[in-house]
Design an enzyme around this catalytic site. Structure first.
Site, PDB file in Angstrom:
ATOM      1  N   LYS A 145      -0.165  -1.088  -4.800  1.00  0.00           N
ATOM      2  CA  LYS A 145      -1.158  -0.027  -5.015  1.00  0.00           C
ATOM      3  C   LYS A 145      -0.369   1.272  -5.015  1.00  0.00           C
ATOM      4  O   LYS A 145       0.193   1.675  -4.000  1.00  0.00           O
ATOM      5  CB  LYS A 145      -2.157  -0.075  -3.864  1.00  0.00           C
ATOM      6  CG  LYS A 145      -3.136   1.048  -3.757  1.00  0.00           C
ATOM      7  CD  LYS A 145      -4.052   0.775  -2.543  1.00  0.00           C
ATOM      8  CE  LYS A 145      -4.841   1.983  -2.096  1.00  0.00           C
ATOM      9  NZ  LYS A 145      -4.028   3.131  -1.737  1.00  0.00           N
ATOM     10  N   TYR A 200       0.878  -1.175   0.000  1.00  0.00           N
ATOM     11  CA  TYR A 200       0.000   0.000   0.000  1.00  0.00           C
ATOM     12  C   TYR A 200       0.917   1.226   0.000  1.00  0.00           C
ATOM     13  O   TYR A 200       1.386   1.667   1.037  1.00  0.00           O
ATOM     14  CB  TYR A 200      -0.809  -0.059   1.282  1.00  0.00           C
ATOM     15  CG  TYR A 200      -2.069   0.734   1.390  1.00  0.00           C
ATOM     16  CD1 TYR A 200      -2.323   1.866   0.629  1.00  0.00           C
ATOM     17  CD2 TYR A 200      -3.052   0.342   2.306  1.00  0.00           C
ATOM     18  CE1 TYR A 200      -3.503   2.570   0.775  1.00  0.00           C
ATOM     19  CE2 TYR A 200      -4.235   1.041   2.452  1.00  0.00           C
ATOM     20  CZ  TYR A 200      -4.454   2.148   1.691  1.00  0.00           C
ATOM     21  OH  TYR A 200      -5.629   2.845   1.848  1.00  0.00           O
TER      22      TYR A 200
END
Lengths: 301, 301
Positions: free
Chosen positions: A163, A135
């Site tokens: 991501k 992330y």
């Protein structure tokens, strides 16, 4: 298909002022997302207030969401925490509850060195023993992953996706080429930042990690599918419909706007966790107009 | 004299890998600081790993520190937390344990707006009901207080001091004049960032919030007193002795260096909380040399 592919919807996590999660409301939001047919749920992401909730409340949230999802849609659980020991416990909780994958942000207080982030991720990925997505969200974590670190992490067992924040030059194609050249064919590269994500899919990105899809999954899915089909004209038309909402996301932060959308759509009436304050009535009025603007676009054409 | 004046020493908080605080080690560090005669203890600051410890462990730390301080020296307790409800609980715990003051950082995950920080501080200041210092440390919290916000907060009951980062232009005198012109006469303005703080005292700053004083209180106090006396030549000579250590603070972050100093000085052998990693043997060697450099300066002259 990888669970880290297509449209991933990030709902809010409704909780009362004491921090206790309303699991009935969670279940309603999840069932609605599953029904829309998006590709995954990003539970307890930044939008899902993971950083504000205790381990116990995060466990309750995961359990109620998995039950509501009923196995129809993969549930990816955010397990970020300031200490490694807590992130490991959260990953193990998610695995024990039956989650399909993990999302891990390098949440920190003391700014971290690359080697510390590497060790943290390797430890949590091993302990969680589920497919894990990096992330990479410098606006909330202040840690920006270098290409070298992403490459190194992509070789760690269970770490299978990243991501990314939107590239400042909006050049998705070269970033995707560059990232894929060092991470191997199975590694999935997706983006967050709703206003740029349809373009990322058009450019061949694997995943749209979407805030808006957490509360408006059908409309976001129509837009995502057009982008995955390479239908740039339809994407452009629909993106126009979302533009006023994107502007409000940028002005107020999507986290605050989402709580107001949930109220306006009669999904749940809760405030964000303090110190984050609810938006004003004036902001609410502008959000209503932005939602009307989306409604006025015929998303079924 | 205000408790937010002079030299405030920020010790580490020794804990085992599970996050359990070694209260005997805390007591030893506190007794040593009290004996040196510094002006206050900054317990559970950034250096004291507050962000990594649970509420229960923070309470145990406060209780053992207050007992060790024995009322001889004011104990200021860091009560920062990501949610307002947690910060309020920590402030009430500190008050109940008998703390003398509070230090509050706008710790956050979602980047905060000014109004949110104002409400957060006002709520905690009221609930804690102790003199409170604003902890303005953008390098760990990412929130930089505007002059207007500090001015507004200085009018809130119980908020009586601010701990500032070093000004980028090193012009303490104009910053102090500017801050004091809007905060009133009783409001104390101090600094953290050890390498710049002796200069801040020479320029008339109220407080040196000192990391190094947490483990080397006598040497830091000698330097602080010279600066408070306006003895610029002595300050310059002593600051030269500290320079290699300041360079290591900047390179590795003072948080990591402090754990190594504690080992080298035989005060306690603990690692920082993961994901923060212990420094290498090579770094340890350089820290030993930096400490020798300080020892070689006769601090009693």
């Amino acid at each position: 298909m990888s669970i880290f592919q297509g449209l991933s919807a990030f709902p809010i996590t409704p909780a009362d002022p004491s921090g206790r999660v309303d699991t009935a409301a969670v279940a309603r939001l999840i069932a609605r997302i599953a029904q829309a047919g998006v590709d995954s749920i990003g539970l307890l992401g930044s939008t899902g207030a993971y950083a504000f909730l205790t381990r116990q409340e995060r466990r309750r949230t995961v359990e109620s969401a998995l039950e509501a999802a009923g196995g129809e849609i993969p549930v990816i659980v955010g397990v970020g925490a300031i200490t490694t020991i807590e992130a490991v416990a959260l990953a193990q909780d998610a695995k024990a509850a039956g989650a399909d994958g993990l999302l891990l942000a390098p949440m920190s207080y003391t700014p971290l060195f690359e080697e510390e982030v590497f060790e943290h991720f390797a430890t949590v990925a091993k302990a969680g023993n589920l497919p894990l997505c990096i992330y990479n969200n410098p606006s909330t974590t202040r840690f920006a992953f270098s290409r070298a670190l992403i490459s190194r992490l992509s070789k760690v067992e269970n770490i299978v996706a990243v991501k990314m924040p939107l590239p400042s030059d909006e050049d998705f194609a070269s970033e995707l080429t560059s990232l894929r050249s060092t991470t191997g064919p199975g590694f999935k590269v997706g983006y967050s930042g709703d206003w740029g994500c349809p373009s990322s899919l058009l450019a061949g990105g694997d995943t749209w990690y979407s805030v808006v899809a957490g509360l408006m999954p059908s409309q976001a899915l129509t837009l995502a599918r057009a982008a995955q089909d390479g239908d740039a004209l339809t994407v452009q038309r629909m993106d126009e419909a979302f533009k006023p909402l994107w502007a409000l996301f940028k002005e107020f932060g999507s986290f605050r706007v989402m709580y107001m959308i949930a109220q306006i759509l009669d999904l749940c009436v809760v405030d964000p966790p303090h110190p984050v304050l609810p938006l004003s009535d004036a902001a609410r009025h502008r959000i209503v107009i932005a939602l009307d603007h989306i409604d006025a676009c015929n998303f079924d054409v």
